[in-house]
Motif scaffolding. Sequence first.
Motif, mmCIF file in Angstrom:
data_model
loop_
_atom_site.group_PDB
_atom_site.id
_atom_site.type_symbol
_atom_site.label_atom_id
_atom_site.label_comp_id
_atom_site.label_asym_id
_atom_site.label_seq_id
_atom_site.Cartn_x
_atom_site.Cartn_y
_atom_site.Cartn_z
ATOM 1 N N GLY A 200 12.978 103.266 54.560
ATOM 2 C CA GLY A 200 14.192 103.291 54.178
ATOM 3 C C GLY A 200 14.842 102.387 55.684
ATOM 4 O O GLY A 200 15.816 102.405 55.368
ATOM 5 N N TYR A 201 14.108 103.583 56.585
ATOM 6 C CA TYR A 201 14.902 102.932 58.245
ATOM 7 C C TYR A 201 15.043 101.171 57.742
ATOM 8 O O TYR A 201 15.927 100.196 58.572
ATOM 9 C CB TYR A 201 14.310 102.835 59.558
ATOM 10 N N LEU A 202 14.051 100.572 57.285
ATOM 11 C CA LEU A 202 13.786 99.295 56.542
ATOM 12 C C LEU A 202 14.194 97.992 57.051
ATOM 13 O O LEU A 202 15.534 97.789 56.799
ATOM 14 C CB LEU A 202 12.199 98.768 57.219
ATOM 15 N N THR A 203 14.835 98.980 55.395
ATOM 16 C CA THR A 203 16.296 98.397 54.585
ATOM 17 C C THR A 203 17.005 98.953 55.118
ATOM 18 O O THR A 203 18.420 97.814 55.158
ATOM 19 C CB THR A 203 16.087 99.459 53.215
ATOM 20 N N ASN A 204 17.645 99.891 55.733
ATOM 21 C CA ASN A 204 18.693 99.905 56.599
ATOM 22 C C ASN A 204 18.895 98.659 57.510
ATOM 23 O O ASN A 204 20.209 97.877 58.231
ATOM 24 C CB ASN A 204 19.214 101.044 57.816
ATOM 25 N N ALA A 205 17.411 98.529 58.564
ATOM 26 C CA ALA A 205 17.869 97.643 59.486
ATOM 27 C C ALA A 205 17.954 96.249 58.716
ATOM 28 O O ALA A 205 18.682 95.254 60.034
ATOM 29 C CB ALA A 205 15.951 97.395 60.603
ATOM 30 N N LEU A 206 17.186 95.763 57.828
ATOM 31 C CA LEU A 206 17.560 94.290 57.247
ATOM 32 C C LEU A 206 19.126 94.276 56.448
ATOM 33 O O LEU A 206 18.914 93.230 56.829
ATOM 34 C CB LEU A 206 15.719 93.624 56.868
ATOM 35 N N ALA A 207 19.206 95.008 56.195
ATOM 36 C CA ALA A 207 20.931 95.190 55.390
ATOM 37 C C ALA A 207 21.449 94.567 57.493
ATOM 38 O O ALA A 207 22.714 93.801 56.393
ATOM 39 C CB ALA A 207 21.183 96.135 55.155
ATOM 40 N N ALA A 208 21.346 94.911 57.692
ATOM 41 C CA ALA A 208 22.125 95.120 59.496
ATOM 42 C C ALA A 208 21.819 93.382 59.855
ATOM 43 O O ALA A 208 23.092 92.570 60.432
ATOM 44 C CB ALA A 208 22.443 96.114 59.985
ATOM 45 N N ALA A 209 20.637 93.039 60.228
ATOM 46 C CA ALA A 209 20.254 92.419 60.303
ATOM 47 C C ALA A 209 20.139 90.688 59.610
ATOM 48 O O ALA A 209 20.580 89.456 60.714
ATOM 49 C CB ALA A 209 18.817 92.380 60.515
ATOM 50 N N MET A 210 20.074 90.767 58.550
ATOM 51 C CA MET A 210 20.378 89.810 57.939
ATOM 52 C C MET A 210 21.245 89.721 56.355
ATOM 53 O O MET A 210 20.811 89.822 55.651
ATOM 54 C CB MET A 210 19.368 90.055 56.612
ATOM 55 N N PRO A 211 22.514 89.471 56.721
ATOM 56 C CA PRO A 211 23.504 89.857 55.807
ATOM 57 C C PRO A 211 24.000 89.053 54.729
ATOM 58 O O PRO A 211 24.418 89.598 53.842
ATOM 59 C CB PRO A 211 24.476 90.114 56.752
ATOM 60 N N ASP A 212 23.630 87.684 54.978
ATOM 61 C CA ASP A 212 23.367 86.555 54.171
ATOM 62 C C ASP A 212 22.369 86.797 53.106
ATOM 63 O O ASP A 212 22.094 85.458 52.189
ATOM 64 C CB ASP A 212 23.250 85.697 54.439
ATOM 65 N N THR A 213 21.118 87.596 53.555
ATOM 66 C CA THR A 213 20.149 87.746 52.829
ATOM 67 C C THR A 213 19.884 88.702 51.592
ATOM 68 O O THR A 213 19.527 88.503 50.537
ATOM 69 C CB THR A 213 18.578 87.842 53.918
ATOM 70 N N ILE A 214 20.140 89.626 52.437
ATOM 71 C CA ILE A 214 20.318 91.108 51.900
ATOM 72 C C ILE A 214 21.264 91.121 51.181
ATOM 73 O O ILE A 214 21.788 92.093 51.516
ATOM 74 C CB ILE A 214 19.326 92.643 52.362
ATOM 75 N N ASN A 215 21.133 91.281 49.544
ATOM 76 C CA ASN A 215 22.330 91.392 49.010
ATOM 77 C C ASN A 215 22.718 93.043 47.855
ATOM 78 O O ASN A 215 23.652 93.002 47.505
ATOM 79 C CB ASN A 215 22.248 90.485 47.606
ATOM 80 N N ALA A 216 21.725 93.746 48.321
ATOM 81 C CA ALA A 216 21.702 95.465 48.103
ATOM 82 C C ALA A 216 20.838 96.029 48.331
ATOM 83 O O ALA A 216 19.214 96.033 48.515
ATOM 84 C CB ALA A 216 21.688 95.186 46.435
ATOM 85 N N GLY A 217 20.630 97.409 49.096
ATOM 86 C CA GLY A 217 19.902 97.784 50.335
ATOM 87 C C GLY A 217 19.558 99.833 49.128
ATOM 88 O O GLY A 217 20.812 100.251 48.707
ATOM 89 N N ALA A 218 18.205 99.786 49.483
ATOM 90 C CA ALA A 218 18.459 101.337 48.502
ATOM 91 C C ALA A 218 17.536 102.142 49.400
ATOM 92 O O ALA A 218 16.848 101.936 49.625
ATOM 93 C CB ALA A 218 18.066 101.513 47.370
ATOM 94 N N PRO A 219 18.231 102.577 50.658
ATOM 95 C CA PRO A 219 17.117 103.841 51.558
ATOM 96 C C PRO A 219 16.740 104.963 50.698
ATOM 97 O O PRO A 219 17.519 105.540 50.898
ATOM 98 C CB PRO A 219 17.375 103.267 52.709
ATOM 99 N N TYR A 220 15.678 104.945 50.750
ATOM 100 C CA TYR A 220 14.791 106.657 50.557
ATOM 101 C C TYR A 220 15.125 107.181 52.522
ATOM 102 O O TYR A 220 14.157 106.960 52.292
ATOM 103 C CB TYR A 220 14.152 106.714 49.980
ATOM 104 N N TYR A 221 15.379 108.162 52.964
ATOM 105 C CA TYR A 221 15.387 109.059 53.475
ATOM 106 C C TYR A 221 15.203 108.184 54.688
ATOM 107 O O TYR A 221 13.910 108.676 55.397
ATOM 108 C CB TYR A 221 14.837 110.071 53.213
ATOM 109 N N GLY A 222 16.164 106.968 54.790
ATOM 110 C CA GLY A 222 15.490 106.789 55.818
ATOM 111 C C GLY A 222 16.647 106.776 56.998
ATOM 112 O O GLY A 222 17.711 106.909 57.148
ATOM 113 N N THR A 223 16.373 106.413 58.728
ATOM 114 C CA THR A 223 17.406 106.396 59.204
ATOM 115 C C THR A 223 17.706 104.931 59.313
ATOM 116 O O THR A 223 17.363 103.995 58.695
ATOM 117 C CB THR A 223 16.651 107.281 60.518
ATOM 118 N N PRO A 224 19.089 105.324 60.342
ATOM 119 C CA PRO A 224 20.217 104.053 60.307
ATOM 120 C C PRO A 224 19.606 103.389 61.310
ATOM 121 O O PRO A 224 18.386 103.377 61.873
ATOM 122 C CB PRO A 224 20.963 104.483 61.622
ATOM 123 N N ALA A 225 20.043 101.961 60.946
ATOM 124 C CA ALA A 225 19.817 100.810 61.916
ATOM 125 C C ALA A 225 20.237 100.987 63.131
ATOM 126 O O ALA A 225 20.666 101.598 63.097
ATOM 127 C CB ALA A 225 20.468 99.558 61.179
#
Length: 307
Positions: A200-225
Motif C-alpha cells: 500500500g505504501y508502494l502504491t502511494n509512492a509510485l503514484a507520487a513518483a510516476m504521475p505519468d505512468t500510474i493511472n489509478a492507485g488502490a492502496p490497502y492500509y498503506g502509509t503515505p508516500a
Amino acid sequence: MTSLTEKTTTRSLSVSKIPQEAFDWYDEYAHGDIDRRTFLSRLGTLSVTGLSLSVVANALTPNYAQAEQVSFNDPDITASYLEFDSPNGHGRARGYLVIPNNVNADNKSPAVLVAHENRGLNPYIKDVARRLAKAGFIAFAPDALFPLGGYPGNDDEGRAMQKTLDGNKIEGDFMDAATLMKNHEFTTGKVGMVGFCYGGYLTNALAAAMPDTINAGAPYYGTPAKSNIDKIKAPLQLHFAELDQRVNATWPEYEKTLKANKVDYKAYIYAKANHGFHNDSTARYQEKNAELAWQRTLAFFKENLNA
C-alpha cells in the motif's frame, strides 16, 4: 506438534473469540516491532476460554492453503514468471505475470501492478494477481526478494530477508515493473496499482513518483508516500481498517495534503476490521469487508483504466 483437530479448529475459529490485543501484537510482530518470542510470550498471558496458545497463534499467522480463490490452472488465464531489467532497482528483477487468455496484441487490456506486503511474493499476492486477470486485467506482481532468491516459502524468513534490502532499490524495481507494463505489447498503456500494507505504501509512492505512468492507485492500509505527494495525478481509492491504529494515524495529514493538491481520492474505512482484513489466509480476514473492498477496487480500475 499441532494436532489435526487443532489445525481444523484454527481455521474455523471465530474472530470474536480472539482478544483485540492479540491482533495488535501480531501487527507489531509482522512489522518487526517485536520478535516472535515476545509475540508468543504476550499471547501466553491471555485467557482465551477453550483455545490453546498454539490455536490462537496459528489462527493469526498465514495458512496459504486457505487463500486460493482462482487456480493457476484456471482456463481463462495464463500465469508465468517474467524477468526484466531494473536499472532503477537491483539491476534485474522478476515478477508473476497473469494474462487473460482473450488478451493479445490485437485485443489489448489495461495492466494492474500488484505490490506485496513486507515479506515477498507469497501465495496470497499471487492469487490476487490471478483474481485481477480473471476480471480482465493483465496483472503483474513483482517479488522484491528476487535478488535474494525469491520468496522463501514462509513469511517469517521472507520478512527477515526483505528487511535486509535497500528500500529505494525495491521501489526502483517496482517503478521499472510499472514502466514494463506501460510498454508491454498486450497492454493499452494504462497502468493501475494495488498494494497491501508495505505494498500500500508502494502504491502511494509510485503514484507520487510516476504521475505519468500510474493511472489509478488502490492502496490497502498503506502509509503515505515520503515525497512528491503534490505530483500525484492519478485518482486514488484508499482502504483502511478501523482498528489499524498504526496506519490510521498517518491518514489525517495525508488526506490534508491530498486535498491541498486537489487529488481525486476516495477513502473507505471498514468497521471493526484489522490491518490485513483482505488477506484470506488468517483470522484477520473479514469476508464481507474484503469482498466489498475488492468489488470497489475492480469497479475503480474499470472506470479509470478503460477510459
